[in-house]
Design a protein around this motif. Structure first.
Motif, PDB file in Angstrom:
ATOM      1  N   SER A 224       4.742  10.217  21.563  1.00  0.00           N
ATOM      2  CA  SER A 224       4.564  11.529  21.943  1.00  0.00           C
ATOM      3  C   SER A 224       4.066  12.584  20.869  1.00  0.00           C
ATOM      4  O   SER A 224       4.523  13.802  21.182  1.00  0.00           O
ATOM      5  N   PHE A 225       3.589  12.204  19.872  1.00  0.00           N
ATOM      6  CA  PHE A 225       2.973  13.011  18.790  1.00  0.00           C
ATOM      7  C   PHE A 225       1.282  12.695  18.577  1.00  0.00           C
ATOM      8  O   PHE A 225       1.024  11.290  18.258  1.00  0.00           O
ATOM      9  N   SER A 226       0.738  13.564  18.591  1.00  0.00           N
ATOM     10  CA  SER A 226      -0.781  13.283  18.021  1.00  0.00           C
ATOM     11  C   SER A 226      -0.919  13.827  16.568  1.00  0.00           C
ATOM     12  O   SER A 226      -1.012  14.979  16.549  1.00  0.00           O
ATOM     13  N   MET A 227      -0.801  12.829  15.795  1.00  0.00           N
ATOM     14  CA  MET A 227      -1.019  13.242  14.414  1.00  0.00           C
ATOM     15  C   MET A 227      -2.561  13.713  14.091  1.00  0.00           C
ATOM     16  O   MET A 227      -3.427  13.156  14.638  1.00  0.00           O
ATOM     17  N   ASN A 228      -2.587  14.760  13.363  1.00  0.00           N
ATOM     18  CA  ASN A 228      -4.047  15.381  12.774  1.00  0.00           C
ATOM     19  C   ASN A 228      -4.715  16.028  14.089  1.00  0.00           C
ATOM     20  O   ASN A 228      -5.859  16.364  13.813  1.00  0.00           O
TER      21      ASN A 228
ATOM     22  N   GLY B   2       0.841  -1.346   0.050  1.00  0.00           N
ATOM     23  CA  GLY B   2      -0.041  -0.284   0.046  1.00  0.00           C
ATOM     24  C   GLY B   2       0.790   1.225  -0.140  1.00  0.00           C
ATOM     25  O   GLY B   2       0.287   2.421  -0.319  1.00  0.00           O
ATOM     26  N   LEU B   3       1.914   1.001   0.336  1.00  0.00           N
ATOM     27  CA  LEU B   3       3.075   2.461   0.315  1.00  0.00           C
ATOM     28  C   LEU B   3       4.094   2.048  -0.724  1.00  0.00           C
ATOM     29  O   LEU B   3       4.415   0.804  -1.005  1.00  0.00           O
ATOM     30  N   ALA B   4       4.461   3.046  -1.196  1.00  0.00           N
ATOM     31  CA  ALA B   4       5.566   3.049  -2.199  1.00  0.00           C
ATOM     32  C   ALA B   4       6.852   2.726  -1.633  1.00  0.00           C
ATOM     33  O   ALA B   4       7.877   2.059  -1.994  1.00  0.00           O
ATOM     34  N   ALA B   5       7.359   3.204  -0.149  1.00  0.00           N
ATOM     35  CA  ALA B   5       8.530   2.944   0.410  1.00  0.00           C
ATOM     36  C   ALA B   5       8.133   2.490   1.824  1.00  0.00           C
ATOM     37  O   ALA B   5       7.165   2.221   2.197  1.00  0.00           O
ATOM     38  N   ARG B   6       9.428   2.020   2.422  1.00  0.00           N
ATOM     39  CA  ARG B   6       9.179   1.351   3.743  1.00  0.00           C
ATOM     40  C   ARG B   6       8.915   2.520   4.611  1.00  0.00           C
ATOM     41  O   ARG B   6      10.023   3.607   4.634  1.00  0.00           O
ATOM     42  N   ARG B   7       8.083   2.441   5.468  1.00  0.00           N
ATOM     43  CA  ARG B   7       7.782   3.728   6.608  1.00  0.00           C
ATOM     44  C   ARG B   7       7.974   3.121   7.980  1.00  0.00           C
ATOM     45  O   ARG B   7       6.756   2.278   8.157  1.00  0.00           O
ATOM     46  N   TRP B   8       9.129   3.441   8.530  1.00  0.00           N
ATOM     47  CA  TRP B   8       8.932   3.155   9.977  1.00  0.00           C
ATOM     48  C   TRP B   8       9.371   4.373  10.763  1.00  0.00           C
ATOM     49  O   TRP B   8      10.246   5.107  10.214  1.00  0.00           O
ATOM     50  N   TYR B   9       8.496   4.724  11.815  1.00  0.00           N
ATOM     51  CA  TYR B   9       8.476   6.134  12.542  1.00  0.00           C
ATOM     52  C   TYR B   9       8.513   7.344  11.563  1.00  0.00           C
ATOM     53  O   TYR B   9       8.601   8.426  11.641  1.00  0.00           O
ATOM     54  N   ALA B  10       7.296   7.077  10.754  1.00  0.00           N
ATOM     55  CA  ALA B  10       7.021   8.066   9.605  1.00  0.00           C
ATOM     56  C   ALA B  10       5.654   9.033  10.282  1.00  0.00           C
ATOM     57  O   ALA B  10       5.132   8.445  11.426  1.00  0.00           O
ATOM     58  N   THR B  11       5.218   9.997   9.851  1.00  0.00           N
ATOM     59  CA  THR B  11       4.093  10.787  10.394  1.00  0.00           C
ATOM     60  C   THR B  11       3.256  10.784   9.134  1.00  0.00           C
ATOM     61  O   THR B  11       3.428  11.057   8.025  1.00  0.00           O
ATOM     62  N   SER B  12       1.801  10.337   9.610  1.00  0.00           N
ATOM     63  CA  SER B  12       0.626  10.512   8.606  1.00  0.00           C
ATOM     64  C   SER B  12      -0.102  12.037   8.597  1.00  0.00           C
ATOM     65  O   SER B  12      -0.096  12.085  10.009  1.00  0.00           O
ATOM     66  N   HIS B  13      -0.523  12.661   7.756  1.00  0.00           N
ATOM     67  CA  HIS B  13      -1.506  13.942   8.004  1.00  0.00           C
ATOM     68  C   HIS B  13      -2.551  13.901   6.845  1.00  0.00           C
ATOM     69  O   HIS B  13      -2.329  13.428   5.860  1.00  0.00           O
ATOM     70  N   ILE B  14      -3.594  14.003   7.515  1.00  0.00           N
ATOM     71  CA  ILE B  14      -5.045  14.314   6.635  1.00  0.00           C
ATOM     72  C   ILE B  14      -4.805  15.301   5.644  1.00  0.00           C
ATOM     73  O   ILE B  14      -4.419  16.540   6.005  1.00  0.00           O
ATOM     74  N   LEU B  15      -4.991  15.318   4.295  1.00  0.00           N
ATOM     75  CA  LEU B  15      -4.879  16.649   3.457  1.00  0.00           C
ATOM     76  C   LEU B  15      -6.280  17.144   3.154  1.00  0.00           C
ATOM     77  O   LEU B  15      -7.151  16.668   3.141  1.00  0.00           O
ATOM     78  N   PRO B  16      -6.293  18.427   2.891  1.00  0.00           N
ATOM     79  CA  PRO B  16      -7.609  19.165   2.414  1.00  0.00           C
ATOM     80  C   PRO B  16      -8.361  18.341   1.351  1.00  0.00           C
ATOM     81  O   PRO B  16      -9.691  18.497   1.674  1.00  0.00           O
ATOM     82  N   ASP B  17      -7.388  17.558   0.493  1.00  0.00           N
ATOM     83  CA  ASP B  17      -8.222  17.074  -0.709  1.00  0.00           C
ATOM     84  C   ASP B  17      -8.773  15.659  -0.272  1.00  0.00           C
ATOM     85  O   ASP B  17      -9.299  14.938  -1.080  1.00  0.00           O
ATOM     86  N   GLY B  18      -8.613  15.244   0.972  1.00  0.00           N
ATOM     87  CA  GLY B  18      -9.102  13.753   1.417  1.00  0.00           C
ATOM     88  C   GLY B  18      -8.195  12.832   1.544  1.00  0.00           C
ATOM     89  O   GLY B  18      -8.440  11.919   1.905  1.00  0.00           O
ATOM     90  N   ARG B  19      -6.801  12.952   0.779  1.00  0.00           N
ATOM     91  CA  ARG B  19      -5.941  12.157   0.817  1.00  0.00           C
ATOM     92  C   ARG B  19      -5.140  12.328   2.275  1.00  0.00           C
ATOM     93  O   ARG B  19      -5.458  13.009   2.855  1.00  0.00           O
ATOM     94  N   GLN B  20      -4.135  11.513   2.362  1.00  0.00           N
ATOM     95  CA  GLN B  20      -3.237  11.397   3.310  1.00  0.00           C
ATOM     96  C   GLN B  20      -1.640  11.709   2.946  1.00  0.00           C
ATOM     97  O   GLN B  20      -1.530  10.847   1.868  1.00  0.00           O
ATOM     98  N   ILE B  21      -0.974  12.453   3.721  1.00  0.00           N
ATOM     99  CA  ILE B  21       0.393  12.192   3.200  1.00  0.00           C
ATOM    100  C   ILE B  21       1.129  11.444   4.339  1.00  0.00           C
ATOM    101  O   ILE B  21       0.808  11.588   5.444  1.00  0.00           O
ATOM    102  N   ILE B  22       2.421  10.934   3.960  1.00  0.00           N
ATOM    103  CA  ILE B  22       3.216  10.194   4.838  1.00  0.00           C
ATOM    104  C   ILE B  22       4.316  10.710   4.662  1.00  0.00           C
ATOM    105  O   ILE B  22       5.175  10.566   3.714  1.00  0.00           O
ATOM    106  N   VAL B  23       5.033  11.285   5.875  1.00  0.00           N
ATOM    107  CA  VAL B  23       6.349  11.991   5.689  1.00  0.00           C
ATOM    108  C   VAL B  23       7.233  11.239   6.555  1.00  0.00           C
ATOM    109  O   VAL B  23       7.177  10.998   7.635  1.00  0.00           O
TER     110      VAL B  23
END
Ligand SMILES: *[C@@H]1O[C@H](CO)[C@@H](O)[C@H](O)[C@H]1NC(C)=O
Ligand SMILES: *[C@@H]1O[C@H](CO)[C@@H](O)[C@H](O)[C@H]1NC(C)=O
Length: 551
Positions: free
Chosen positions: A491-495, A158-179
């Motif tokens: 320690s982080f509350s995403m969104n 489902g992801l293009a890259a391996r994500r370990w300790y990444a952050t998700s955020h909801i975008l205004p267009d309804g998608r999500q970004i994974i940073v």
């Protein structure tokens, strides 16, 4: 100064520094708050938590802790040849906790969800991203149900890259970004674009300290202009994710100490208010963390005192500068939770060491309240302590009734209950801020209209009806807030996001009933579509929330 004079001067300073509109009045000055143990064991350690629109909290830890204290239902087992600890595991590593009944049930994840991220969709479903080992490119969906038959669904690759300790955020267009994520100096979107790809973010390379990293789980906030504020280590950028361009660089926090994992501080977007003005301001507050080098020191058994400073910045300012403040308690691995009345609760964590296995010491048992609208120097108030240390891998989320659910703490690579300083915590507690004290029942508003689960459109006048039994209800003492339920881990509350819907017109209807007219947010840049908790706040005392769907 005599006590009454002192109290009077505090009240006066609040009045003087109150902004005219949207001001949340202070009523209680005493240190307070109550703790309650809800569950001695939910069978797993609450490392990640998300409150969903049915008042149930989805919780998970990781599949490679070994056998948990909760069996999977119906003799189910996970038979996973790639698993690093237990290839055949019949125990659960995720649960659904039902807040009203204080009950939980086991859920089943198929792959490793360790140190992952999450966010909800406009329909209120949970999308979790990444993890470790066989879970690093998974996306997992949890659609809430009111029965017992909903469970995790997994999307391989489902992801293009391996994500370990990444952050998700909801975008205004309804998608999500994974940073970001470990060794991933880039970001991507869910759902994956057709030209499935990742987009480079050299900022994540620049903020990566050799050996310690100090830039994992970056703090991502959607700014009111639609760009993303991304903080990592000791500085931040503003990213135009539509053009894939960095449009602004913020200064380094004075002192330069790192505040991202493993020097884990916490960060929050302060309440967004005055939403009708042309140029809405947005402020970010970052508190705690660990001095540079603490991670290496902790590995050698030297537990350096955590940072006791917060840094606050107006991210919408043309010439933004950090303003420093001092907390009453030093804190690393703390959580910052927005309360319905716009105050911020600092909770969990330790006062020395860093994040990482066995690397924290001296738990900070007392939460601290931060009142963003008070004058600098009189914003912090220490609350009553818990008895349970909440160290590395602990978590906290706001509930609809105004309590804060606290769980987790496992600084070990396994479930270790004996012969360790901080045993793996399987318990759940609730912290009730002072506004829930019975003595405020006479001030507590009760929302009678609209009904929970009502749909709201953008930029519409809506009327909310409440009962407030206080004798004289002044127009400017009532406000309406909307809080986005966050995905909390490390320690982080995403969104996490709170909007004060001001320009209230309060009208007395008789029999302690009032109607309040407010305008819903004007754009998804202010509040992406989805489910929010709506509260009416009277003199700092919030009602119970109701769920509303912004669409
Ligand atoms: C979990 O199970 C272990 C045995 O497998 C036991 O020693 C421990 O006390 C249990 N912990 C809790 C909190 O139930
Ligand atoms: C935790 O428990 C595992 C086995 O369950 C053991 O191998 C390990 O040494 C323990 N860790 C600590 C820090 O005691």
């Amino acid at each position: 100064m005599s006590l009454p004079t002192f109290i009077f001067s505090i009240l006066l300073s609040h009045l003087l520094f109150a902004s005219q509109q949207c001001h949340l009045i202070l009523t209680s000055a005493a240190a307070a708050g109550r703790w309650k143990l809800l569950q001695t064991s939910i069978g797993i350690s609450a490392m990640h938590m998300q409150l969903l629109r049915n008042d149930r909290v989805v919780i998970f830890d990781r599949t490679d802790f070994g056998k948990s204290n909760l069996s999977l239902p119906n003799r189910k087992c996970r038979n996973d040849p790639t698993e690093v600890v237990l290839k055949l595991d019949c125990s659960a590593h995720s649960v659904e906790y039902d807040v009203p009944s204080n009950k939980f049930r086991a859920l089943m994840v198929q792959t490793d969800v360790w140190c992952s991220s999450g966010a909800t969709t406009p329909d209120g479903n949970l999308v979790q991203a990444g993890g470790f080992n066989d879970g690093e490119r998974r996306v997992r969906i949890f659609n809430p149900c009111n029965g017992r038959d909903c469970d995790w669904q997994e999307i391989p690759n489902g992801l293009a890259a391996r994500r370990w300790y990444a952050t998700s955020h909801i975008l205004p267009d309804g998608r999500q970004i994974i940073v970001g994520g470990r060794r991933q100096f880039n970001y991507e979107f869910i759902p994956k674009s057709i030209v499935a790809n990742t987009f480079n973010l050299p900022f994540l390379q620049e903020t990566n300290d050799v050996g310690a990293e100090n830039n994992l789980y970056p703090s991502v906030f959607l700014n009111v202009d639609g760009n993303l504020f991304i903080f990592a280590n000791n500085r931040a950028i503003l990213l135009d994710y539509v053009k894939y361009e960095v449009v602004k660089r913020y200064p380094t926090i004075p002192g330069g100490d790192p505040r991202s994992y493993p020097s884990t501080g916490s960060a929050v977007l302060l309440p967004l208010k005055d939403l009708k003005t042309e140029a809405i301001q947005a402020e970010v507050l970052i508190c705690g963390g660990a001095p540079k080098g603490s991670f290496f020191q902790a590995a050698r058994g030297n537990f350096v005192r955590a940072l006791n400073t917060c840094a606050r910045i107006t991210i919408t300012d043309p010439n933004p500068q950090w303003v420093m403040e001092t907390m009453p308690l030093a804190r690393v691995m703390g959580d910052m939770i927005l309360l319905p009345n716009g105050n911020v609760l600092l909770i969990n964590g330790a006062s020395s060491g860093s994040a990482g296995w066995e690397m924290g010491r001296n738990p900070v048992l007392s939460p601290v309240l931060y009142r963003p609208d008070n004058k600098i120097g009189s914003r912090f108030e220490t609350q009553n302590p818990t008895t349970i240390p909440r160290m590395y891998h602990s978590s906290a989320v706001l509930l609809r009734d105004g309590r804060v659910l606290v769980g987790g703490s496992n600084p070990h690579g396994f479930y270790n209950f004996t012969s360790v300083i901080f045993p793996t915590e399987l318990s759940l507690e609730a912290f009730s801020p002072a506004y829930l004290d019975a003595k405020f029942n006479g001030l507590r508003p009760k929302i009678v209209y609209p009904n929970s689960m009502s749909g709201f459109r953008y930029k519409k006048r809506i009327t909310i009806q409440v009962i407030i039994t206080d004798e004289e209800v002044a127009e400017n003492s009532v406000s309406v807030t909307m809080v986005a339920p966050a995905f909390n881990t490390h320690s982080f509350s995403m969104n996490q996001r709170l909007l004060v819907l001001c320009d209230d017109k309060v009208k007395a209807l008789g029999n302690s009933a009032y109607s309040i007219e407010v305008t819903t947010p004007s754009s998804p840049n202010l509040a992406p579509a989805g489910f929010y908790l709506l509260f009416v706040v009277y003199q700092d005392i919030p009602s119970q929330g109701i769920w509303v769907k912004l669409q």
